[in-house]
Each structure stands twice: as structure tokens, then as C-alpha cells.
Write a protein that holds these residues in place. Structure first.
Motif, PDB file in Angstrom:
ATOM      1  N   ALA A  26    -100.530  34.005  41.763  1.00 11.24           N
ATOM      2  CA  ALA A  26     -99.553  32.954  42.070  1.00 11.24           C
ATOM      3  C   ALA A  26    -100.250  31.641  42.389  1.00 11.24           C
ATOM      4  O   ALA A  26     -99.794  30.570  41.964  1.00 11.24           O
ATOM      5  CB  ALA A  26     -98.669  33.385  43.229  1.00 11.24           C
ATOM      6  N   ALA A  29    -101.535  30.317  39.071  1.00 13.01           N
ATOM      7  CA  ALA A  29    -100.429  29.838  38.241  1.00 13.01           C
ATOM      8  C   ALA A  29     -99.864  28.527  38.774  1.00 13.01           C
ATOM      9  O   ALA A  29     -99.496  27.638  37.997  1.00 13.01           O
ATOM     10  CB  ALA A  29     -99.330  30.893  38.169  1.00 13.01           C
ATOM     11  N   ALA A  30     -99.787  28.401  40.087  1.00  8.12           N
ATOM     12  CA  ALA A  30     -99.266  27.158  40.668  1.00  8.12           C
ATOM     13  C   ALA A  30    -100.190  25.987  40.356  1.00  8.12           C
ATOM     14  O   ALA A  30     -99.721  24.918  39.941  1.00  8.12           O
ATOM     15  CB  ALA A  30     -99.100  27.324  42.176  1.00  8.12           C
ATOM     16  N   PHE A  57     -93.731  28.597  42.006  1.00  7.27           N
ATOM     17  CA  PHE A  57     -94.643  29.685  41.667  1.00  7.27           C
ATOM     18  C   PHE A  57     -95.351  30.191  42.916  1.00  7.27           C
ATOM     19  O   PHE A  57     -95.454  31.391  43.147  1.00  7.27           O
ATOM     20  CB  PHE A  57     -95.705  29.221  40.662  1.00  7.27           C
ATOM     21  CG  PHE A  57     -95.301  29.352  39.239  1.00  7.27           C
ATOM     22  CD1 PHE A  57     -94.985  30.578  38.704  1.00  7.27           C
ATOM     23  CD2 PHE A  57     -95.273  28.239  38.420  1.00  7.27           C
ATOM     24  CE1 PHE A  57     -94.634  30.701  37.381  1.00  7.27           C
ATOM     25  CE2 PHE A  57     -94.925  28.349  37.101  1.00  7.27           C
ATOM     26  CZ  PHE A  57     -94.594  29.579  36.576  1.00  7.27           C
TER      27      PHE A  57
END
Length: 100
Positions: A26, A29-30, A57
């Protein structure tokens, strides 16, 4: 005393490992979402939208990871309660001689 429910211990450990992997993914992805959106929409002034999607995200991954880690800990808690209950229910050992 022998440990029972080895499969549950493995499952609980897998939940905890999966939680850590989800949190790391996460975060990646962020950061990647914010950077990629900022690069592709440089002149449009939509960088706030990329920031919001990155935050979404991050929050979603952190909440998911927290719940999975907590569920793994809950399984370990239930196993500890079972072990303590079984240890309490065992008959006491033979009486010991008291010498004065």
C-alpha cells in the motif's frame, strides 16, 4: 505439554505476514500513484486528485493490514486461552511429602 492446533498457528502466522506485505504494498502503491499521476498530468493542475488517490491507497492498505494482523493475533489469543484452560483442567500431580 504438547502444542495442539498447529494448522491454526500456521494460518495465524500467514495472516500476520500477509498483513505486513499488504501495508508495504500500500505504501509503494500510494507513492507510485502520486508520482505517476503528477508526471502524466503535469500541466493540468490535477495534482490534488493524484494526492487523494494516493492517500486512499494508503488508508485502505493500512486498514486492511491492521485488520489482518489483528485477526492473526486474535487466533493466537484464542489458542493461548485454550492452552491455559486445558492446563487448569488437568488433574493435580501426586501429593508431596511434607517433612518437618
Amino acid at each position: 505439554m504438547e502444542k495442539k492446533f498447529q494448522a491454526l498457528r500456521v494460518i495465524a502466522t500467514l495472516f500476520k505476514v500477509l498483513a505486513v506485505i499488504i501495508v508495504i504494498a500500500a505504501i509503494i502503491a500510494a507513492v507510485a500513484g502520486v508520482v505517476s499521476f503528477a508526471v502524466s498530468h503535469r500541466g493540468l493542475g490535477l495534482s490534488r486528485l493524484g494526492l487523494f488517490s494516493g492517500i486512499n491507497f494508503l488508508i485502505g492498505g493500512l486498514i486492511s493490514g491492521l485488520f489482518l494482523y489483528g485477526f492473526g493475533e486474535l487466533i493466537y489469543l484464542l489458542l493461548a486461552i485454550e492452552e491455559n484452560t486445558r492446563a487448569y483442567r488437568l488433574p493435580p500431580g501426586p501429593p508431596q511429602n511434607q517433612q518437618s
